[in-house]
Write an enzyme that holds these catalytic residues in place. Structure first.
Site, PDB file in Angstrom:
ATOM      1  N   LYS A  11       0.708  -1.140  -0.013  1.00 45.75           N
ATOM      2  CA  LYS A  11      -0.097  -0.054   0.132  1.00 45.75           C
ATOM      3  C   LYS A  11       0.863   1.446   0.021  1.00 45.75           C
ATOM      4  O   LYS A  11       1.953   1.364   0.416  1.00 45.75           O
ATOM      5  CB  LYS A  11      -1.019   0.164   1.130  1.00 45.75           C
ATOM      6  CG  LYS A  11      -1.974  -1.109   1.070  1.00 45.75           C
ATOM      7  CD  LYS A  11      -2.906  -1.087   2.326  1.00 45.75           C
ATOM      8  CE  LYS A  11      -3.993  -2.114   2.188  1.00 45.75           C
ATOM      9  NZ  LYS A  11      -4.987  -2.009   3.414  1.00 45.75           N
ATOM     10  N   TYR A  51     -12.776  -1.796  -3.535  1.00 43.33           N
ATOM     11  CA  TYR A  51     -12.978  -1.992  -1.985  1.00 43.33           C
ATOM     12  C   TYR A  51     -14.509  -1.867  -2.174  1.00 43.33           C
ATOM     13  O   TYR A  51     -14.908  -1.547  -0.847  1.00 43.33           O
ATOM     14  CB  TYR A  51     -12.275  -0.759  -1.412  1.00 43.33           C
ATOM     15  CG  TYR A  51     -11.005  -1.378  -0.992  1.00 43.33           C
ATOM     16  CD1 TYR A  51     -10.897  -2.473  -0.085  1.00 43.33           C
ATOM     17  CD2 TYR A  51      -9.658  -0.453  -1.144  1.00 43.33           C
ATOM     18  CE1 TYR A  51      -9.295  -2.780   0.333  1.00 43.33           C
ATOM     19  CE2 TYR A  51      -8.457  -1.043  -0.747  1.00 43.33           C
ATOM     20  CZ  TYR A  51      -8.551  -1.971   0.139  1.00 43.33           C
ATOM     21  OH  TYR A  51      -7.159  -2.478   0.707  1.00 43.33           O
ATOM     22  N   ASN A 114      -2.080   0.254   6.734  1.00 38.20           N
ATOM     23  CA  ASN A 114      -1.641  -0.961   7.292  1.00 38.20           C
ATOM     24  C   ASN A 114      -0.449  -1.745   6.247  1.00 38.20           C
ATOM     25  O   ASN A 114      -0.645  -2.893   6.594  1.00 38.20           O
ATOM     26  CB  ASN A 114      -2.590  -1.724   7.954  1.00 38.20           C
ATOM     27  CG  ASN A 114      -3.572  -2.058   6.908  1.00 38.20           C
ATOM     28  OD1 ASN A 114      -3.705  -1.657   5.543  1.00 38.20           O
ATOM     29  ND2 ASN A 114      -4.680  -2.666   7.612  1.00 38.20           N
ATOM     30  N   HIS A 117      -2.311  -5.262   1.491  1.00 35.99           N
ATOM     31  CA  HIS A 117      -3.521  -6.036   1.347  1.00 35.99           C
ATOM     32  C   HIS A 117      -3.179  -7.523   1.027  1.00 35.99           C
ATOM     33  O   HIS A 117      -2.564  -7.673   0.235  1.00 35.99           O
ATOM     34  CB  HIS A 117      -4.462  -5.306   0.071  1.00 35.99           C
ATOM     35  CG  HIS A 117      -5.543  -6.210  -0.315  1.00 35.99           C
ATOM     36  ND1 HIS A 117      -6.530  -6.133   0.296  1.00 35.99           N
ATOM     37  CD2 HIS A 117      -5.609  -7.157  -1.193  1.00 35.99           C
ATOM     38  CE1 HIS A 117      -7.584  -7.195  -0.386  1.00 35.99           C
ATOM     39  NE2 HIS A 117      -6.886  -7.771  -1.325  1.00 35.99           N
ATOM     40  N   GLU A 128      -9.520 -10.798  -8.065  1.00 37.13           N
ATOM     41  CA  GLU A 128      -8.514  -9.600  -7.611  1.00 37.13           C
ATOM     42  C   GLU A 128      -7.373  -9.889  -8.430  1.00 37.13           C
ATOM     43  O   GLU A 128      -6.977  -8.813  -9.032  1.00 37.13           O
ATOM     44  CB  GLU A 128      -8.362  -9.875  -5.927  1.00 37.13           C
ATOM     45  CG  GLU A 128      -9.334  -9.290  -4.993  1.00 37.13           C
ATOM     46  CD  GLU A 128      -8.919  -9.582  -3.442  1.00 37.13           C
ATOM     47  OE1 GLU A 128      -9.812  -9.123  -2.954  1.00 37.13           O
ATOM     48  OE2 GLU A 128      -7.753  -9.674  -3.322  1.00 37.13           O
TER      49      GLU A 128
HETATM   50  P1  GDP Z   1      -8.173  -6.528   5.688  1.00 32.95           P
HETATM   51  O1  GDP Z   1      -8.430  -7.670   5.054  1.00 32.95           O
HETATM   52  O2  GDP Z   1      -7.217  -7.259   7.084  1.00 32.95           O
HETATM   53  O3  GDP Z   1      -7.082  -5.712   5.000  1.00 32.95           O
HETATM   54  O4  GDP Z   1      -8.962  -5.830   6.567  1.00 32.95           O
HETATM   55  P2  GDP Z   1     -10.600  -5.387   5.993  1.00 32.95           P
HETATM   56  O5  GDP Z   1     -10.783  -5.990   4.553  1.00 32.95           O
HETATM   57  O6  GDP Z   1     -11.629  -5.380   6.855  1.00 32.95           O
HETATM   58  O7  GDP Z   1     -10.493  -3.877   5.521  1.00 32.95           O
HETATM   59  C1  GDP Z   1      -9.997  -3.362   4.345  1.00 32.95           C
HETATM   60  C2  GDP Z   1      -8.892  -2.173   4.705  1.00 32.95           C
HETATM   61  O8  GDP Z   1      -9.649  -1.313   5.024  1.00 32.95           O
HETATM   62  C3  GDP Z   1      -8.126  -2.380   5.714  1.00 32.95           C
HETATM   63  O9  GDP Z   1      -6.703  -3.133   5.320  1.00 32.95           O
HETATM   64  C4  GDP Z   1      -7.539  -1.052   6.204  1.00 32.95           C
HETATM   65  O10 GDP Z   1      -6.535  -0.291   5.309  1.00 32.95           O
HETATM   66  C5  GDP Z   1      -9.077  -0.415   6.019  1.00 32.95           C
HETATM   67  N1  GDP Z   1      -9.863  -0.504   7.495  1.00 32.95           N
HETATM   68  C6  GDP Z   1     -10.254  -1.584   7.873  1.00 32.95           C
HETATM   69  N2  GDP Z   1     -10.756  -1.188   9.155  1.00 32.95           N
HETATM   70  C7  GDP Z   1     -10.887   0.204   9.272  1.00 32.95           C
HETATM   71  C8  GDP Z   1     -11.150   1.005  10.241  1.00 32.95           C
HETATM   72  O11 GDP Z   1     -11.767   0.742  11.195  1.00 32.95           O
HETATM   73  N3  GDP Z   1     -10.761   2.404  10.029  1.00 32.95           N
HETATM   74  C9  GDP Z   1      -9.994   2.817   9.038  1.00 32.95           C
HETATM   75  N4  GDP Z   1      -9.714   4.167   8.911  1.00 32.95           N
HETATM   76  N5  GDP Z   1      -9.783   1.812   8.097  1.00 32.95           N
HETATM   77  C10 GDP Z   1      -9.920   0.798   8.201  1.00 32.95           C
HETATM   78 MG    MG Z   2     -10.099  -7.810   3.700  1.00 31.50          MG
END
Ligand code: GDP
Ligand code: MG
Length: 140
Positions: A11, A51, A114, A117, A128
């Site tokens: 990222k 997303y 973070n 992905h 994807e």
């Molecule tokens: P991942 O699969 O671990 O990447 O997590 P998710 O699929 O739940 O979320 C996608 C991405 O959205 C995450 O990697 C973060 O970059 C972002 N994200 C997830 N939860 C949060 C949140 O509570 N706040 C914010 N600002 N970003 C979030």
């Molecule tokens: Mg995810």
């Protein structure tokens, strides 16, 4: 266990800090082969669609802004159990909860920025990968 492919993104927070090589070293040390890779700057439309599953979440607009804030490295990783292996190497979404030694524990700046992905299932990995790569770009 079967040889599998998964989709990964390094990222903008990580490309900005020149961490592509450090993250790739973790993949390679742990048996994941980079079979496709390119550095791109995603368009807003591309990021929004990628997303889309999070469109109803309160952080969706911020997440899209973040993902288009700089270049990313999109890649396809191949190895035994690659989807689960990559999720394990990445660590928890929130770096505060990520295990020692994981990419997010080592490098993530926040729950949003973070660093990586990774696909969450083989089915989503296939979708994807096809969203970013032509079949001819995958060289195993
Ligand atoms: P991942 O699969 O671990 O990447 O997590 P998710 O699929 O739940 O979320 C996608 C991405 O959205 C995450 O990697 C973060 O970059 C972002 N994200 C997830 N939860 C949060 C949140 O509570 N706040 C914010 N600002 N970003 C979030
Ligand atoms: Mg995810």
């Amino acid at each position: 266990m079967a040889i599998e492919r998964t989709f990964s993104i390094i990222k903008p927070d990580a490309t900005r800090r020149n961490l592509t090589g450090a993250i790739n070293a973790i993949f390679e040390k742990n048996g994941l082969r980079i079979v496709a890779q390119k550095r791109i700057w995603m368009s807003r439309a591309h990021a929004k669609k990628f997303y889309e599953v999070h469109a109803a979440r309160p952080f969706y607009n911020d997440l899209v802004d973040f993902m288009v804030s700089g270049p990313v490295v999109v890649q396809v990783l191949e190895g035994e159990d690659a989807v689960a292996k990559n999720r394990e190497l990445m660590g928890a979404t929130n770096p505060a909860n990520a295990a020692e030694g994981t990419i997010r524990k080592l490098f993530a700046e926040s729950i949003e920025a973070n660093s990586v992905h990774g696909s969450d299932s083989p089915e989503n990995a296939a979708i994807e990968i096809a969203y970013f790569f032509a079949g001819t770009e995958l060289v195993g």
